[in-house]
Scaffold this active site. Structure first.
Site, PDB file in Angstrom:
ATOM      1  N   HIS A  57     -40.591   5.470-101.044  1.00 31.45           N
ATOM      2  CA  HIS A  57     -39.269   5.639-100.419  1.00 31.45           C
ATOM      3  C   HIS A  57     -38.601   6.833-101.098  1.00 31.45           C
ATOM      4  O   HIS A  57     -37.863   6.682-102.069  1.00 31.45           O
ATOM      5  CB  HIS A  57     -38.438   4.364-100.612  1.00 31.45           C
ATOM      6  CG  HIS A  57     -37.166   4.356 -99.823  1.00 31.45           C
ATOM      7  ND1 HIS A  57     -36.619   3.203 -99.315  1.00 31.45           N
ATOM      8  CD2 HIS A  57     -36.315   5.349 -99.450  1.00 31.45           C
ATOM      9  CE1 HIS A  57     -35.503   3.472 -98.674  1.00 31.45           C
ATOM     10  NE2 HIS A  57     -35.287   4.770 -98.749  1.00 31.45           N
ATOM     11  N   ASN A  67     -45.573  -0.712-103.288  1.00 34.61           N
ATOM     12  CA  ASN A  67     -44.546   0.314-103.404  1.00 34.61           C
ATOM     13  C   ASN A  67     -44.563   0.872-104.828  1.00 34.61           C
ATOM     14  O   ASN A  67     -44.382   0.121-105.792  1.00 34.61           O
ATOM     15  CB  ASN A  67     -43.175  -0.293-103.075  1.00 34.61           C
ATOM     16  CG  ASN A  67     -42.066   0.743-103.023  1.00 34.61           C
ATOM     17  OD1 ASN A  67     -41.990   1.625-103.868  1.00 34.61           O
ATOM     18  ND2 ASN A  67     -41.185   0.626-102.059  1.00 34.61           N
ATOM     19  N   GLU A 114     -40.958   5.102 -96.335  1.00 32.79           N
ATOM     20  CA  GLU A 114     -39.695   4.489 -95.952  1.00 32.79           C
ATOM     21  C   GLU A 114     -38.556   5.486 -96.124  1.00 32.79           C
ATOM     22  O   GLU A 114     -38.631   6.374 -96.982  1.00 32.79           O
ATOM     23  CB  GLU A 114     -39.392   3.277 -96.838  1.00 32.79           C
ATOM     24  CG  GLU A 114     -40.406   2.173 -96.785  1.00 32.79           C
ATOM     25  CD  GLU A 114     -40.037   1.029 -97.716  1.00 32.79           C
ATOM     26  OE1 GLU A 114     -40.591  -0.068 -97.521  1.00 32.79           O
ATOM     27  OE2 GLU A 114     -39.217   1.236 -98.632  1.00 32.79           O
ATOM     28  N   ARG A 156     -38.947  10.403-118.663  1.00 37.23           N
ATOM     29  CA  ARG A 156     -39.360  11.299-119.746  1.00 37.23           C
ATOM     30  C   ARG A 156     -39.594  12.729-119.292  1.00 37.23           C
ATOM     31  O   ARG A 156     -39.811  13.608-120.116  1.00 37.23           O
ATOM     32  CB  ARG A 156     -40.654  10.755-120.399  1.00 37.23           C
ATOM     33  CG  ARG A 156     -40.451   9.475-121.185  1.00 37.23           C
ATOM     34  CD  ARG A 156     -39.561   9.673-122.393  1.00 37.23           C
ATOM     35  NE  ARG A 156     -40.171  10.508-123.388  1.00 37.23           N
ATOM     36  CZ  ARG A 156     -40.917  10.057-124.405  1.00 37.23           C
ATOM     37  NH1 ARG A 156     -41.123   8.747-124.536  1.00 37.23           N
ATOM     38  NH2 ARG A 156     -41.440  10.864-125.286  1.00 37.23           N
ATOM     39  N   GLY A 211     -42.812  -3.832-104.452  1.00 40.43           N
ATOM     40  CA  GLY A 211     -42.805  -2.846-105.519  1.00 40.43           C
ATOM     41  C   GLY A 211     -42.241  -3.379-106.814  1.00 40.43           C
ATOM     42  O   GLY A 211     -42.971  -3.591-107.777  1.00 40.43           O
ATOM     43  N   HIS A 212     -40.930  -3.622-106.855  1.00 34.97           N
ATOM     44  CA  HIS A 212     -40.262  -3.943-108.115  1.00 34.97           C
ATOM     45  C   HIS A 212     -40.883  -5.140-108.822  1.00 34.97           C
ATOM     46  O   HIS A 212     -41.254  -5.059-110.003  1.00 34.97           O
ATOM     47  CB  HIS A 212     -38.771  -4.197-107.860  1.00 34.97           C
ATOM     48  CG  HIS A 212     -37.991  -4.477-109.102  1.00 34.97           C
ATOM     49  ND1 HIS A 212     -37.560  -3.481-109.959  1.00 34.97           N
ATOM     50  CD2 HIS A 212     -37.581  -5.653-109.657  1.00 34.97           C
ATOM     51  CE1 HIS A 212     -36.910  -4.027-110.980  1.00 34.97           C
ATOM     52  NE2 HIS A 212     -36.913  -5.339-110.818  1.00 34.97           N
ATOM     53  N   HIS A 268     -38.763  -6.872 -99.628  1.00 31.91           N
ATOM     54  CA  HIS A 268     -37.573  -6.874-100.482  1.00 31.91           C
ATOM     55  C   HIS A 268     -37.495  -8.186-101.250  1.00 31.91           C
ATOM     56  O   HIS A 268     -37.278  -9.247-100.683  1.00 31.91           O
ATOM     57  CB  HIS A 268     -36.264  -6.637 -99.720  1.00 31.91           C
ATOM     58  CG  HIS A 268     -35.217  -5.984-100.576  1.00 31.91           C
ATOM     59  ND1 HIS A 268     -35.107  -4.617-100.714  1.00 31.91           N
ATOM     60  CD2 HIS A 268     -34.272  -6.498-101.368  1.00 31.91           C
ATOM     61  CE1 HIS A 268     -34.118  -4.320-101.531  1.00 31.91           C
ATOM     62  NE2 HIS A 268     -33.595  -5.452-101.956  1.00 31.91           N
TER      63      HIS A 268
END
Length: 238
Positions: free
Chosen positions: A43, A7, A70, A18, A213-214, A190
């Site tokens: 997403h 992700n 998503e 920026r 992702g994160h 998640h």
């Protein structure tokens, strides 16, 4: 084998801070695939706080693995899918104001709504996955929607993993077996990371895909993107 879909929302978040084009979202997606990602997930939310509508259009012709989009199935999301026709559309029940996805679909209450949406999405040749909590009652209705897959919402698993990993994974293993028996493909996502991913895979060996992702982007700050993707791939190669 369980596929790793990366992700790239957080890449867009950094870029947007920026206002220019650094980091370049499209280039990162191409590099992630070159480094071993087996899918790219985005997403695009209505406020475009990370992935923008134009990003989706720019990514569509260059993603060579699986493109997973998503989102909440409002008209904007449906238009994106109609235009792009990605490999997979993952339906998430998050309204515009939420920070991140924090629950799965109530497939009982929203059965008829989901039936119509799934049918339309599949008419575009797109595979459909429904984001879902690890509760037995939601799985037979999920099957009735016509969806191809369900994606297990794994935040509760991640939150309780370090306290008691056996207890944390138990409801996931149970519903995963139900999904398999129903003929549903199985994704997960998640808060999965390098600490909890392998154990989830061990307990649910027939997972089709994880979307991360994160945590992956945070790890990449220390290990580099190429090395990090390989580290996550190794957690799944068991």
């Amino acid at each position: 084998m369980t596929k790793l879909s990366v992700n790239i929302n957080k890449i867009a978040t950094i870029r947007n801070a920026r206002g220019a084009n650094n980091p370049n979202v499209v280039q990162v997606a191409k590099d992630a695939e070159r480094f071993g990602a087996e899918g790219i997930t985005v997403h695009p939310r209505p406020d475009e706080r990370h992935i923008r509508y134009q990003d989706v259009l720019d990514l569509a012709p260059v993603v060579t693995t699986e493109f997973n989009i998503e989102g909440y199935p409002d008209e904007r999301f449906m238009e994106i899918i109609r235009t792009v026709k990605p490999t997979q559309a993952t339906l998430v029940p998050d309204p515009p104001h939420v920070l991140t996805s924090n629950s799965g679909w109530d497939t009982i209450t929203h059965l008829e709504l989901l039936k119509d949406i799934v049918a339309e999405l599949k008419s575009y040749g797109t595979r459909v996955s429904i984001f879902i909590n690890p509760e037995v009652k939601y799985f037979e209705p999920a099957k009735l929607t016509g969806t191809d897959r369900v994606e297990l919402y794994t935040e509760p698993y991640a939150a309780h993993f370090h306290a008691n990993k056996e207890l944390a994974v138990k409801p996931y293993a149970e519903v995963a077996t139900i999904a398999k028996d129903l003929g549903l493909g199985l994704n997960a996502g998640h808060d999965l990371d390098l600490q909890n991913l392998r154990y989830l895979k061990e307990c649910i060996p027939f997972l089709d895909e994880v979307s991360i992702g994160h945590a992956l982007i945070c790890d990449a700050l220390y290990y580099g993107l190429e090395n990090t993707i390989q580290l996550y791939r190794r957690q799944l190669e068991i």
